[in-house]
Design an enzyme around this catalytic site. Structure first.
Site, PDB file in Angstrom:
ATOM      1  N   HIS A 384       0.818  -1.208   0.000  1.00  0.00           N
ATOM      2  CA  HIS A 384       0.000   0.000   0.000  1.00  0.00           C
ATOM      3  C   HIS A 384       0.854   1.260   0.000  1.00  0.00           C
ATOM      4  O   HIS A 384       2.052   1.262   0.304  1.00  0.00           O
ATOM      5  CB  HIS A 384      -0.947  -0.001   1.207  1.00  0.00           C
ATOM      6  CG  HIS A 384      -0.276   0.053   2.550  1.00  0.00           C
ATOM      7  ND1 HIS A 384       0.009   1.234   3.208  1.00  0.00           N
ATOM      8  CD2 HIS A 384       0.176  -0.933   3.375  1.00  0.00           C
ATOM      9  CE1 HIS A 384       0.582   0.977   4.375  1.00  0.00           C
ATOM     10  NE2 HIS A 384       0.698  -0.335   4.498  1.00  0.00           N
ATOM     11  N   CYS A 403       2.456  -5.173   6.896  1.00  0.00           N
ATOM     12  CA  CYS A 403       2.222  -4.944   5.476  1.00  0.00           C
ATOM     13  C   CYS A 403       3.386  -4.171   4.859  1.00  0.00           C
ATOM     14  O   CYS A 403       4.241  -3.636   5.556  1.00  0.00           O
ATOM     15  CB  CYS A 403       0.903  -4.210   5.266  1.00  0.00           C
ATOM     16  SG  CYS A 403      -0.545  -5.236   5.655  1.00  0.00           S
TER      17      CYS A 403
END
Length: 492
Positions: A384, A403
């Site tokens: 992301h 992440c």
């Protein structure tokens, strides 16, 4: 075995050879050739292996059949990797069927000069020559004891006076920094020359080169040189028995190197910095495909993060999360209902009984930024964007909750959308500008691998990153504990 015992074993080899040939199938190698093979077996440390794993004692090295059997075990480890695939290492793509042992073992038992086959096997695999040279250099460094630097007392700041730590720091750095060793200086002041040496050390160690000696720098200074030896041994073993590289376009994220590459065969199409999970929230190793992109994603705060990170903030200031666009919900009579954080006594909320759901609306403050790249996996890990751009300027980038944060998400998006009918950079910009949440499935779903390689090679240069999750240490233990694997050809 020392050289005296080895020479004695070689002398015995000729006498033993006729007896051994009578009891085993024909051995093509002469006693002299077997002696050369035995001497090479004693040097398997230069290949990252340990002679102790193969019972290379006087009895073995005076028996032609035992020499060949040990050579077969070494050959197996050189071609297929000694550690196999440790638990959880889905990123290690071994394919032993692609490296059949039969022809290699036949060269050991049937060749007039079997050491040549062993030398060829020792060079199999990518980047081996550079890694073996790096291993030899690391072993030489490990022979020199390094002074310890006391870490008690907090961060050592430039300009500080410290009668215990500054002289120790100077002695430690002068042992490995020729520039400082030429003019080491004296005294207890953390002066400019010593700060410059700290910066050089930090840069080489993959740390932020700020000249301040904090916990990470103290740990690196006091780390045994043997750690780097072990990391290179692991790197050599990890490159053995590899499956052939994918020919299609693919994404590789090297977690401890904090880099993402997009490759087509061996051509690099994109190279960017990434931020990965900190050790307490380690990014898992994953092999999957990238399937979709989400524009203007909301963020559902993971429950572990909500309990461990967000709850303490709510206790300090109940409105702190609202200022970042994070809303709080709770199930009430079967409906998910938004809660005013000022109506909750957060100090009475126990982390083990946290009944709230936290969500952050899409927007400039959203922790996921404006783009989320989706890949199926069991750990809810994705790539992301991020509003926290400052971390990309650091050499050490283990700061996320697991992440992968991307340095150049829009460039990555443009590459993924290449060839998709009706999509281009302009349309993507319009989707983002709308601030509406939407998902686009990718027509070309690229394979992606999150892998763990602390040792990388560029030309002849070997770079060693910190073992941030301890996976190299675990791999080294797997190499050490694995029982010898006797090849079928050797047993027969």
């Amino acid at each position: 075995m020392d050289r005296r015992h080895f020479l004695a074993a070689v002398a015995a080899l000729g006498a033993a050879s006729g007896h051994a040939r009578a009891q085993t199938r024909a051995i093509a190698a002469s006693p002299e050739a077997l002696a050369r093979l035995a001497e090479r077996l004693l040097r398997v440390e230069e290949d990252g292996l340990d002679p102790r794993w193969y019972d290379l004692g006087p009895a073995t090295l005076s028996d032609p059949a035992a020499i060949l059997r040990a050579a077969g075990m070494v050959m197996t480890d050189l071609l297929h990797g000694r550690a196999g695939v440790p638990a959880g290492r889905v990123d290690l793509r071994r394919d032993t069927a692609a490296h059949p042992l039969g022809p290699w073992l036949a060269q050991i038992t049937q060749s007039a000069e079997p050491v040549e086959a062993l030398d060829r096997a020792a060079q199999a695999g990518p980047e081996v020559a550079a890694l073996k040279a790096g291993l030899a250099a690391a072993r030489a460094r490990a022979l020199r004891p390094l002074p310890a630097v006391p870490s008690a007392g907090g961060t050592l700041e430039p300009g500080a006076l410290d009668a215990a730590r500054v002289p120790a720091l100077r002695a430690r750095l002068a042992a490995t920094d020729p520039q400082l060793a030429a003019h080491p200086g004296t005294g207890e002041e953390f002066n400019e020359a010593l700060v410059a040496a700290v910066r050089r050390f930090q840069s080489d160690a993959g740390l932020e080169a700020d000249g301040r000696v904090g916990a990470l720098t103290f740990a690196a200074l006091n780390r045994s040189p043997q750690h780097q030896v072990d990391q290179i041994r692991v790197a050599l073993d990890m490159r053995r028995g590899l499956a052939p590289a994918l020919r299609e376009r693919r994404i590789e994220v090297n977690v401890p190197d904090y880099r993402l590459l997009v490759l087509e065969e061996e051509r690099v199409l994109m190279d960017m910095a990434v931020v990965v999970g900190r050790p307490a929230r380690a990014t898992p190793m994953i092999v999957t495909r990238l399937t979709a992109v989400q524009f203007n994603p909301p963020w559902g705060v993971p429950q572990r993060l909500a309990k461990e990170d967000m709850l303490p903030r709510l206790r300090r200031d109940p409105q702190s999360l609202a200022q970042r666009g994070i809303r709080i919900f709770r199930w009430i009579e079967g409906e998910l209902t938004e809660i005013d954080p000022m109506t909750v006594d957060w100090r009475s909320v126990h982390p083990d009984r946290f009944p709230f759901i936290l969500r952050q609306d899409a927007g400039d403050l959203n922790a996921l930024g404006r783009l989320k790249f989706i890949m199926p996996n069991g750990d809810d890990i994705f790539l992301h964007d991020t509003p926290e751009r400052q971390y990309f300027r650091r050499p050490d980038r283990a700061f996320s909750s697991g992440c992968i944060r991307l340095e150049r998400p829009m460039d990555f998006l443009t590459l993924l959308l290449d060839g998709m009918p009706g999509w281009d950079r302009e349309r993507a910009d319009r989707m983002l500008a709308s601030r509406a949440t939407s998902v686009a499935s990718l027509r070309r779903q690229l394979p992606i691998r999150l892998h763990y390689s602390t040792v990388t090679v560029a030309g002849r240069d070997v770079r060693i990153r910190p073992d941030i999750y301890g996976l190299d240490q675990a791999y080294a233990r797997a190499m050490e504990s694995r029982a010898p694997r006797v090849p079928v050809a050797a047993r027969s």
